[in-house]
Design an enzyme around this catalytic site. Structure first.
Site, mmCIF file in Angstrom:
data_model
loop_
_atom_site.group_PDB
_atom_site.id
_atom_site.type_symbol
_atom_site.label_atom_id
_atom_site.label_comp_id
_atom_site.label_asym_id
_atom_site.label_seq_id
_atom_site.Cartn_x
_atom_site.Cartn_y
_atom_site.Cartn_z
ATOM 1 N N GLU A 98 0.819 -1.210 0.000
ATOM 2 C CA GLU A 98 0.000 0.000 0.000
ATOM 3 C C GLU A 98 0.851 1.258 0.000
ATOM 4 O OE1 GLU A 98 -1.975 -1.210 3.502
ATOM 5 O OE2 GLU A 98 -0.592 -0.162 4.810
ATOM 6 N N CYS A 111 3.446 8.396 0.868
ATOM 7 C CA CYS A 111 4.151 7.432 1.721
ATOM 8 C C CYS A 111 4.227 6.100 0.965
ATOM 9 C CB CYS A 111 3.364 7.284 3.025
ATOM 10 S SG CYS A 111 4.072 6.058 4.130
ATOM 11 N N CYS A 118 7.765 -7.142 6.700
ATOM 12 C CA CYS A 118 9.003 -6.581 7.232
ATOM 13 C C CYS A 118 9.598 -7.565 8.234
ATOM 14 C CB CYS A 118 8.720 -5.244 7.938
ATOM 15 S SG CYS A 118 10.191 -4.486 8.671
ATOM 16 N N CYS A 122 8.917 -5.231 14.896
ATOM 17 C CA CYS A 122 8.545 -4.305 15.974
ATOM 18 C C CYS A 122 7.173 -4.732 16.494
ATOM 19 C CB CYS A 122 8.512 -2.869 15.465
ATOM 20 S SG CYS A 122 10.095 -2.371 14.786
ATOM 21 N N CYS A 125 3.739 -2.984 15.453
ATOM 22 C CA CYS A 125 3.540 -2.643 14.039
ATOM 23 C C CYS A 125 2.844 -3.765 13.270
ATOM 24 C CB CYS A 125 4.903 -2.345 13.412
ATOM 25 S SG CYS A 125 4.827 -2.106 11.635
ATOM 26 N N GLY A 165 7.655 -2.060 5.421
ATOM 27 C CA GLY A 165 9.015 -2.534 5.199
ATOM 28 C C GLY A 165 10.095 -1.644 5.770
ATOM 29 N N GLU A 166 11.295 -2.221 5.863
ATOM 30 C CA GLU A 166 12.476 -1.487 6.329
ATOM 31 C C GLU A 166 13.288 -1.096 5.088
ATOM 32 O OE1 GLU A 166 14.040 -0.069 9.042
ATOM 33 O OE2 GLU A 166 15.462 0.366 7.461
ATOM 34 N N SER A 220 13.561 5.795 13.684
ATOM 35 C CA SER A 220 12.467 5.448 14.597
ATOM 36 C C SER A 220 13.072 5.052 15.935
ATOM 37 C CB SER A 220 11.653 4.284 14.020
ATOM 38 O OG SER A 220 11.108 4.675 12.791
ATOM 39 N N LEU A 221 13.027 5.982 16.891
ATOM 40 C CA LEU A 221 13.664 5.736 18.186
ATOM 41 C C LEU A 221 12.704 4.988 19.112
ATOM 42 C CD1 LEU A 221 16.168 6.190 19.906
ATOM 43 C CD2 LEU A 221 15.320 8.468 20.474
ATOM 44 N N ASN A 222 11.544 5.575 19.348
ATOM 45 C CA ASN A 222 10.409 4.891 19.992
ATOM 46 C C ASN A 222 10.560 4.483 21.456
ATOM 47 O OD1 ASN A 222 9.113 5.148 17.579
ATOM 48 N ND2 ASN A 222 9.410 3.043 16.914
ATOM 49 N N ASN A 296 -1.416 4.747 16.425
ATOM 50 C CA ASN A 296 -2.641 4.504 15.694
ATOM 51 C C ASN A 296 -3.004 3.052 16.000
ATOM 52 O OD1 ASN A 296 -4.608 5.296 13.985
ATOM 53 N ND2 ASN A 296 -3.343 5.215 12.152
ATOM 54 N N CYS A 338 0.737 2.554 8.727
ATOM 55 C CA CYS A 338 1.596 1.454 8.310
ATOM 56 C C CYS A 338 0.971 0.051 8.363
ATOM 57 C CB CYS A 338 2.804 1.521 9.249
ATOM 58 S SG CYS A 338 4.108 0.406 8.938
HETATM 59 N N1 SAH Z 1 10.534 0.515 8.779
HETATM 60 C C1 SAH Z 1 10.764 1.896 8.841
HETATM 61 C C2 SAH Z 1 9.782 2.716 8.028
HETATM 62 C C3 SAH Z 1 8.356 2.268 8.068
HETATM 63 S S1 SAH Z 1 7.504 2.423 9.611
HETATM 64 C C4 SAH Z 1 10.791 2.377 10.286
HETATM 65 O O1 SAH Z 1 10.424 1.634 11.164
HETATM 66 O O2 SAH Z 1 11.234 3.495 10.493
HETATM 67 C C5 SAH Z 1 7.304 4.191 9.735
HETATM 68 C C6 SAH Z 1 6.999 4.693 11.124
HETATM 69 O O3 SAH Z 1 5.698 4.268 11.535
HETATM 70 C C7 SAH Z 1 7.980 4.205 12.184
HETATM 71 O O4 SAH Z 1 8.461 5.303 12.927
HETATM 72 C C8 SAH Z 1 7.113 3.305 13.063
HETATM 73 O O5 SAH Z 1 7.602 3.333 14.386
HETATM 74 C C9 SAH Z 1 5.730 3.927 12.908
HETATM 75 N N2 SAH Z 1 4.569 3.071 13.162
HETATM 76 C C10 SAH Z 1 4.409 1.757 12.913
HETATM 77 N N3 SAH Z 1 3.179 1.349 13.276
HETATM 78 C C11 SAH Z 1 2.540 2.435 13.777
HETATM 79 C C12 SAH Z 1 1.232 2.679 14.321
HETATM 80 N N4 SAH Z 1 0.330 1.733 14.397
HETATM 81 N N5 SAH Z 1 0.938 3.932 14.745
HETATM 82 C C13 SAH Z 1 1.839 4.940 14.632
HETATM 83 N N6 SAH Z 1 3.066 4.782 14.119
HETATM 84 C C14 SAH Z 1 3.415 3.551 13.706
HETATM 85 FE FE1 SF4 Z 2 9.297 -2.880 10.079
HETATM 86 FE FE2 SF4 Z 2 9.181 -0.236 10.527
HETATM 87 FE FE3 SF4 Z 2 7.117 -1.846 11.190
HETATM 88 FE FE4 SF4 Z 2 9.391 -1.976 12.579
HETATM 89 S S1 SF4 Z 2 7.995 -0.205 12.425
HETATM 90 S S2 SF4 Z 2 8.225 -3.738 11.824
HETATM 91 S S3 SF4 Z 2 10.891 -1.620 10.977
HETATM 92 S S4 SF4 Z 2 7.860 -1.423 9.140
#
Ligand code: SAH
Ligand code: SF4
Length: 349
Positions: A98, A111, A118, A122, A125, A165-166, A220-222, A296, A338
């Site tokens: 998507e 986007c 992926c 995480c 995700c 994806g990464e 993505s520090l998180n 989200n 995502c």
């Molecule tokens: N894989 C890469 C890029 C795709 S994810 C990465 O992780 O950076 C893009 C961003 O979406 C990341 O910062 C991730 O932490 C965030 N993300 C994933 N699932 C999410 C959700 N349900 N709500 C908000 N942000 C989310």
């Molecule tokens: Fe992959 Fe980014 Fe989702 Fe982590 S947040 S599983 S790196 S898409």
């Protein structure tokens, strides 16, 4: 080169020199490659019939031997609450990916996805929950952009590589796709308006820095402690926070670019005022932007924090000399975060 049906050559994603090799193999003059290049990437043609300055014979030959479509649009969802469109694409092997197109003033931000699923896993995700199916080809990456460019009311201005994806694990195909769409003869997108987001693969960040191609970097520090980050993002075991921040600092110093740190806010997990203080400390010496993203809610065991907690976190961060923003996901009513549409389509959540 991606061979489709074992017979046809996939043209989307090919660079100009690759197209030249293809046309000369068919016995055509090299300049035909230039025409094809412009039809595909500038005029956004979807059929060979549109390419009226190619001879009928050559067009017929292309019809038989080449494929012009790397992704097929399956559904478009338009948000009722803002101008967001979400595209679900089917690939040649029936996998689905998507892209999300967001409108804000004159800005049109797309986007895009780089992998089917992926492997980074995480825990919050939806894409991570799918595991990795495969990398996208450069054609599948470019074609998402071309589809959105056709569907958009205004020219695309920004690309964020933050879909499924990464991106750093599909580096070469992504870079080939971005080189095509930033060419001034095609969509002429500005490199500074393209952000590549990574979960923090340190060797890839170093390569990104050495390549010096002027796309922007987001990390993505998180989380603010290794304990929490390792629970949320298992790759933190290999590349812990201290090493990641050093890589970010080196990148910012060497490239003189601003890094963006993304921080998904998860209720009760990483959203306390102490977390905000630690985050402030972590990014203190690095020229950056901080993007707070209230979760989200896609997966059942995580929740978005209450508004009061988000506000408290944000106020604690505000004293930083760098910009801090709270990014509300756009298109919430169409699940535009995502990985959500595909997993829903496949009944995974
Ligand atoms: N894989 C890469 C890029 C795709 S994810 C990465 O992780 O950076 C893009 C961003 O979406 C990341 O910062 C991730 O932490 C965030 N993300 C994933 N699932 C999410 C959700 N349900 N709500 C908000 N942000 C989310
Ligand atoms: Fe992959 Fe980014 Fe989702 Fe982590 S947040 S599983 S790196 S898409």
């Amino acid at each position: 080169m991606y061979i489709c049906d074992m017979l046809k050559t996939q043209l989307k994603g090919l660079s100009l020199p690759e197209l030249e090799a293809f046309v000369t193999e068919l016995g055509e003059k090299r300049f035909r490659a230039n025409q094809l290049y412009l039809w595909m990437y500038n005029r956004l043609a979807t059929t060979f019939d549109e390419m009226t300055d190619l001879s009928a014979k050559f067009r017929q030959q292309l019809q038989q031997q080449a494929d012009l479509s790397a992704v097929t649009l399956e559904t478009v969802q338009k948000s009722g609450s803002d101008d967001t469109q979400k595209f679900l694409f089917k690939l040649h092997d029936d996998a689905r990916i998507e892209s999300v197109l967001m409108a804000e003033g004159d800005r049109r931000t797309l986007c895009i996805s780089t992998q089917v699923g992926c492997p980074i896993d995480c825990k919050f995700c939806a894409t991570g929950a799918m595991g990795l199916k495969r990398n996208l080809t450069s054609g599948e990456i470019v074609d998402q952009i071309l589809h959105a460019a056709r569907a958009s009311d205004k020219p695309l201005s920004n690309i964020v590589v933050m879909g499924m994806g990464e991106p750093m694990l599909n580096y070469d195909n992504l870079m080939q796709a971005l080189a095509i769409v930033t060419d001034e003869d095609t969509l002429n997108l500005s490199r500074r308006h393209i952000v590549v987001s990574t979960s923090g693969l340190i060797p890839a960040i170093q390569r990104f820095q050495e390549d010096g191609h002027k796309y922007r970097l987001a990390i993505s520090l998180n989380a603010t402690t290794d304990e929490v980050r390792t629970q949320l993002m298992p790759l933190n075991k290999k590349w812990p926070i201290r090493m990641l921040m050093q890589a970010a600092r080196d990148y910012a110093n060497a490239s003189r670019e601003i890094v963006t740190f993304e921080y998904v806010l998860l209720a009760g997990i990483n959203d306390s005022v102490e977390d905000a203080r630690r985050l402030r400390q972590l990014v203190n010496g690095i020229r950056c932007k901080v993007n707070l993203i209230p979760y989200n809610a896609t997966l059942r065991h995580f929740r978005r924090p209450e508004q009061a907690a988000i506000d408290a976190f944000y106020s604690e961060m505000r004293s930083l000399p760098w910009p801090v923003t709270v990014r509300w996901s756009k298109g919430v009513d169409i699940d535009a975060a995502c990985g959500q549409l595909v997993t829903k389509a496949e009944g995974a959540i």
